[in-house]
Enzyme design. Structure first.
Site, PDB file in Angstrom:
ATOM      1  N   ASP A   1     -34.491  77.921  73.452  1.00  0.00           N
ATOM      2  CA  ASP A   1     -33.940  78.866  74.420  1.00  0.00           C
ATOM      3  C   ASP A   1     -33.145  78.068  75.448  1.00  0.00           C
ATOM      4  O   ASP A   1     -33.692  77.219  76.159  1.00  0.00           O
ATOM      5  CB  ASP A   1     -35.058  79.635  75.133  1.00  0.00           C
TER       6      ASP A   1
ATOM      7  N   ASP B   1     -36.944  92.167  69.780  1.00  0.00           N
ATOM      8  CA  ASP B   1     -37.903  91.847  70.845  1.00  0.00           C
ATOM      9  C   ASP B   1     -38.758  93.072  71.149  1.00  0.00           C
ATOM     10  O   ASP B   1     -38.482  93.804  72.109  1.00  0.00           O
ATOM     11  CB  ASP B   1     -37.162  91.417  72.119  1.00  0.00           C
TER      12      ASP B   1
END
Length: 527
Positions: A224, A379
């Site tokens: 990330d 998600d």
């Protein structure tokens, strides 16, 4: 000098980097004269068959290619560069290929996930110097939905098993072409490229393989990436998507350095998720572009990039489409792109009308680059209900009871980094995105993120059982045993981790060592 045919689609930067790592220089074809004068030609085809042949015809490359291929000069085709040699493809039945090899390109019609994505072996069918220095048990990286079916068995160099035994490379004279990607196959792939580049006509093979090959389960490292408060790009990691600790963005390392480390330690794939907007940057100045360019110089496994792949207008008023953004990422070294929040909005629009417009980013990118180039990142979070009748969503019965004793739940899709829930469930989203042209699902879970408690097995089974494309399991890994659990209890083709690798709590090598006698993997060889 090696001549490389780049017809404008997909990631050729990695091929160039791999060749240059072997000390060779590369000339990229700019017109037909470059093909005609080439001494050694590499054709790394990526994308869809129809799009490729249309572009080759538009650039007037077809006749020059045919002349080259019949002139007894060295040629290496990669992936679509193999399929282009054949007469026709089921992917675009009305468009002719180069027709150098009699036969056709067929779509996989099997009970396994399609595309065939990941590391698989080869059965060597005849001697070839292309395999010098290999032991025969190596695995190579494949990413394709179609395979070649030659009429003449004498051209078959290797086969591979995936639901059936298909031809994974051919050789006729000085023409060699592979369905797998040598430039993405680590040291084994680099050896194949080295053998092609070196002079010599002797036919050698270090060993013949006659056993059934098996697709390896992939271990994926996820980075990330975002800008910290000082404006530097860093790798970070959230706990249930919160990346700050004591008010500061967690800094777990530099993206290019970490990616290189994970490649050296045996990662089968690396995913960059850009979690900073950068929405007003001119496309060529996007920070992740340089990250990809630098990483692909030394990392020869697949790279996926996610975040910011959407239509936008930069600070100078210039407009870009999602296809423009994806194209720039591919040219910079990405093999696949990941679409997250926008996929939810695209699916919601499709569910309203039931019509594929061809205008969504998923459809447009899939048309040009192929389904295998698109990963949809989901998600979701759990929402408990007492009964499946309470909601108009795909509900599962769960062994993990809710706070009020609920035994059912559905998985609510979120956007904006998990901050906004939508009236759409993860199973439906995955199914719609597959219809629209996505080739893989990256399945996260907000409830599990950063917990080190293991993957959400129920979620993964629900989604993997509802689609025919591969699923990457994500969120919750805390030890090597969790990787075995997800592979043993679900049909996930790959499993991803981030924080435990970044913090060196668990190494990729230790995961592979634990799995080595339990599931099929690409072995980690210490360098």
């Amino acid at each position: 000098m090696i001549t490389l045919l780049d017809y404008g689609a997909g990631n050729v930067r990695s091929v160039i980097n791999a060749i240059e790592s072997l000390g060779e220089s590369v000339k990229v074809v700019s017109d037909t004269s470059d093909i005609i004068s080439a001494e050694k030609l590499i054709f790394p085809g990526v994308g869809s068959f129809g799009s490729m042949m249309r572009i080759l015809n538009q650039k007037n490359y077809v006749e020059a290619l045919k002349d080259y291929l019949t002139s007894d000069r060295a040629f290496l085709g990669i992936c679509l560069g193999l399929q282009a040699l054949f007469e026709t493809s089921e992917e675009a039945p009305d468009i002719n290929g180069l027709g150098l090899i009699s036969g056709h390109v067929k779509r996989f019609d099997i009970d396994l996930s399609v595309p065939h994505i990941g590391w698989n072996g080869i059965n060597i069918k005849k001697p070839s110097r292309i395999f010098n220095g290999l032991g025969g048990s190596e695995k190579f990286y494949f990413v394709h939905s179609f395979y070649v079916a030659p009429e003449d068995d004498s051209v078959i160099l290797t086969t591979t098993n995936y639901g059936l035994e298909f031809v994974s490379s051919i050789q006729r004279g000085r023409i060699t072409a592979t369905q797998f990607h040598p430039e993405k196959s680590g040291d084994a792939g680099i050896k194949i490229l080295k053998n092609f580049l070196e002079a010599g006509d002797e036919k050698k093979a270090s060993g013949f393989v006659s056993q059934e090959t098996r697709l390896a389960k992939r271990i994926v490292a996820c980075l990330d990436v975002r800008s910290n408060d000082q404006g530097d790009l860093v790798v970070t990691k959230g706990d249930q998507y919160d990346v700050r600790e004591k008010g500061e963005v967690r800094n777990l390392g530099q993206p290019v350095e970490l990616a290189g480390r994970y490649y050296q330690k045996g990662a089968d794939e690396i995913i960059f998720l850009n979690i900073t907007g950068f929405r007003d940057f001119p496309l060529e100045d996007m920070p992740m572009i340089e990250v990809l360019k630098q990483t692909s110089k030394n990392v020869f496994v697949p790279l996926t990039i996610g975040g910011g792949i959407r239509d936008y207008t930069d600070k100078d008023g210039r407009k870009y489409t999602a296809l423009d953004v994806a194209a720039e990422y591919f040219r910079s070294g990405a093999d696949k792109i990941s679409i997250g929040s926008d996929a939810v909005l695209i699916a919601e629009e499709y569910l309203k009308t039931g019509v594929k417009t061809g205008q969504s980013s998923i459809e447009q990118i899939s048309e040009v680059y192929g389904a295998q180039a698109i990963v949809v990142s989901i998600d979701p979070r759990r929402v408990y209900v007492m009964s499946p009748d309470e909601v108009d969503h795909q509900v599962i019965e769960t062994a993990e009871k809710g706070p009020n004793g609920e035994t059912y739940c559905w998985y609510q899709c979120t956007i904006k980094g998990g901050r906004e829930g939508r009236d759409l469930d993860a199973v439906t989203l995955a199914q719609v995105c597959e219809k629209l042209g996505a080739g893989e699902i990256l399945l996260n879970c907000i409830d599990k993120d950063g917990t080190n408690s293991g993957f959400d097995i129920e979620l993964i089974n629900a989604v993997a059982g509802a689609v025919t494309i591969p699923v990457i399991a994500s969120s919750g890994a805390g030890c090597a045993e969790h990787f075995y659990e997800v592979f043993a209890k679900t049909e996930a083709e790959a499993a991803l981790a981030a924080g435990i690798f970044h913090r060196k709590e668990v190494s990729i090598a230790s995961v592979k060592d634990y799995l080595s006698d339990k599931v099929e993997i690409r072995p980690f060889i210490k360098k």
